[in-house]
Scaffold this active site. Structure first.
Site, PDB file in Angstrom:
ATOM      1  CE  LYS A 149       3.468  -7.692   8.247  1.00 50.98           C
ATOM      2  NZ  LYS A 149       2.857  -8.652   9.176  1.00 50.98           N
ATOM      3  CD  GLN A 183       3.969 -10.574  12.199  1.00 52.22           C
ATOM      4  OE1 GLN A 183       3.692  -9.512  11.680  1.00 52.22           O
ATOM      5  NE2 GLN A 183       3.992 -11.701  11.507  1.00 52.22           N
ATOM      6  CG  ASP A 188      -3.223  -9.275   9.466  1.00 53.60           C
ATOM      7  OD1 ASP A 188      -2.568  -9.046   8.432  1.00 53.60           O
ATOM      8  OD2 ASP A 188      -2.696  -9.540  10.559  1.00 53.60           O
TER       9      ASP A 188
END
Ligand code: NDP
Length: 291
Positions: free
Chosen positions: A52, A96, A119
């Site tokens: 990312k 994460q 997200d």
């Protein structure tokens, strides 16, 4: 033999759009910023976080990687999220998954400012997806799957879609996207308690596998000519592979490709789309923050 749906290629198209949008934002003095919080040292998570950050660097998105020790407390993670919520250089925040067991992930997700929740896991964004309110953030993996289905020229309107898996990050949002006005599929969501799964799956014009079991979807689950989207990323031991393992999806690719009309490979299917859609969401967050 099925047509390959090339996720790498479609992801490149999305990233080219991103580059254009970033250039426009930069002209207005805005650099999109993404913060990725990693708690602990899970090797797979490190790979994801690094890729990312790399993608951000390639595109000119400002990125911050915040690594907390695997012993970090809930309070420390919450503190980090709160700091990022108020940081004007950061438009998107993600923590994460999976965090270590002492961390309550749900509470962390709820602490993220919904306007920075790239997200799309915060309850406010989940609600917006269900409400078909386009101001929210759609989770990256199902958003990527939808883009692949569209890129493959597959008609969703009136199609029978079966999603295998009901997780909050893939299965459930995928079902909502397929049934939303504009997509207009007739959606069935299957899970571990579903009876006669193969039969349910054989109804599908569009079959989405998000199960987490290597090569679980076999040829006899698939209607001839169906579009098969394989979300799974599984490591399976392989002594002949350099790393001692290979990646495979939730679909038994070789036998299903004989029967399907089109299919995504693993790797090179849904995976590259997820990260591309994350970049899209970060840009969307930056644009909304400016407005
Ligand atoms: P989860 O483990 O959260 O969910 C799996 C789902 O599959 C559950 O709903 C479960 O049912 C269902 N399931 C499990 N066993 C069966 C079975 N025997 N028959 C029918 N359904 C079953 O996984 P995720 O949704 O997080 O991930 C799914 C896969 O996608 C994984 O391989 C993961 O690595 C991959 N993934 C890939 C991403 C990408 O970028 N390409 C991103 C995210 C995930 P129940 O609810 O009843 O337990």
């Amino acid at each position: 033999m099925a047509t390959l749906i090339d996720g790498k290629k479609v992801a490149e198209e999305v990233l080219a759009e991103c580059a254009q949008e970033i250039a426009e934002l930069k002209e207005q003095g805005i650099t999109p910023g993404l913060a990725v919080v990693l708690v602990g040292e899970d090797p797979a998570s490190q790979v994801y976080v690094n890729s990312k950050a790399r993608k951000c660097a390639e595109l000119g998105i400002h990125s911050e990687k915040i690594v907390l020790s695997k012993e970090a407390t809930q309070a420390e993670v919450l503190e980090t999220v709160k700091r990022l919520n108020t940081d004007p250089a950061i438009h998107g925040i993600l923590v994460q998954s999976p965090p270590p067991p002492q961390i309550n992930e749900e509470e962390i997700v709820r602490a993220i400012d919904p306007a920075k929740d790239v997200d799309g896991f915060h309850p406010e964004n989940v609600a917006k997806l269900a409400l078909e309110d386009a101001s929210g953030f759609v989770p990256c993996t199902p958003a990527g799957c939808m883009r692949l289905i569209k890129a493959a020229g597959v008609e969703t309107s009136g199609a029978e879609a079966v999603v295998v898996g009901r997780s909050m990050i893939v299965g459930k949002p995928m079902a909502l996207l397929l049934m939303a006005r504009g997509s207009d599929a007739t959606v069935t969501v299957a899970h571990s308690r579903t009876r006669d799964l193969a039969e349910v799956c054989r109804r599908a014009d569009i079959l989405v596998a998000a199960v987490g079991i290597p090569e679980f979807i076999r040829a006899d689950f698939v209607k001839k000519g169906a579009t098969v989207i394989d979300v799974g990323i599984n490591r399976v031991e392989d002594a002949t592979a350099k790393r001692g393992y290979r990646l495979c999806g939730d679909v038994a690719y070789d036998e299903v490709a004989e029967k399907a009309g089109s299919i995504t490979p693993v790797p090179g299917g849904v995976g590259p789309m997820t990260i591309a859609m994350l970049m899209k969401n970060t840009i969307k967050a930056a644009r909304a923050a400016k407005a």
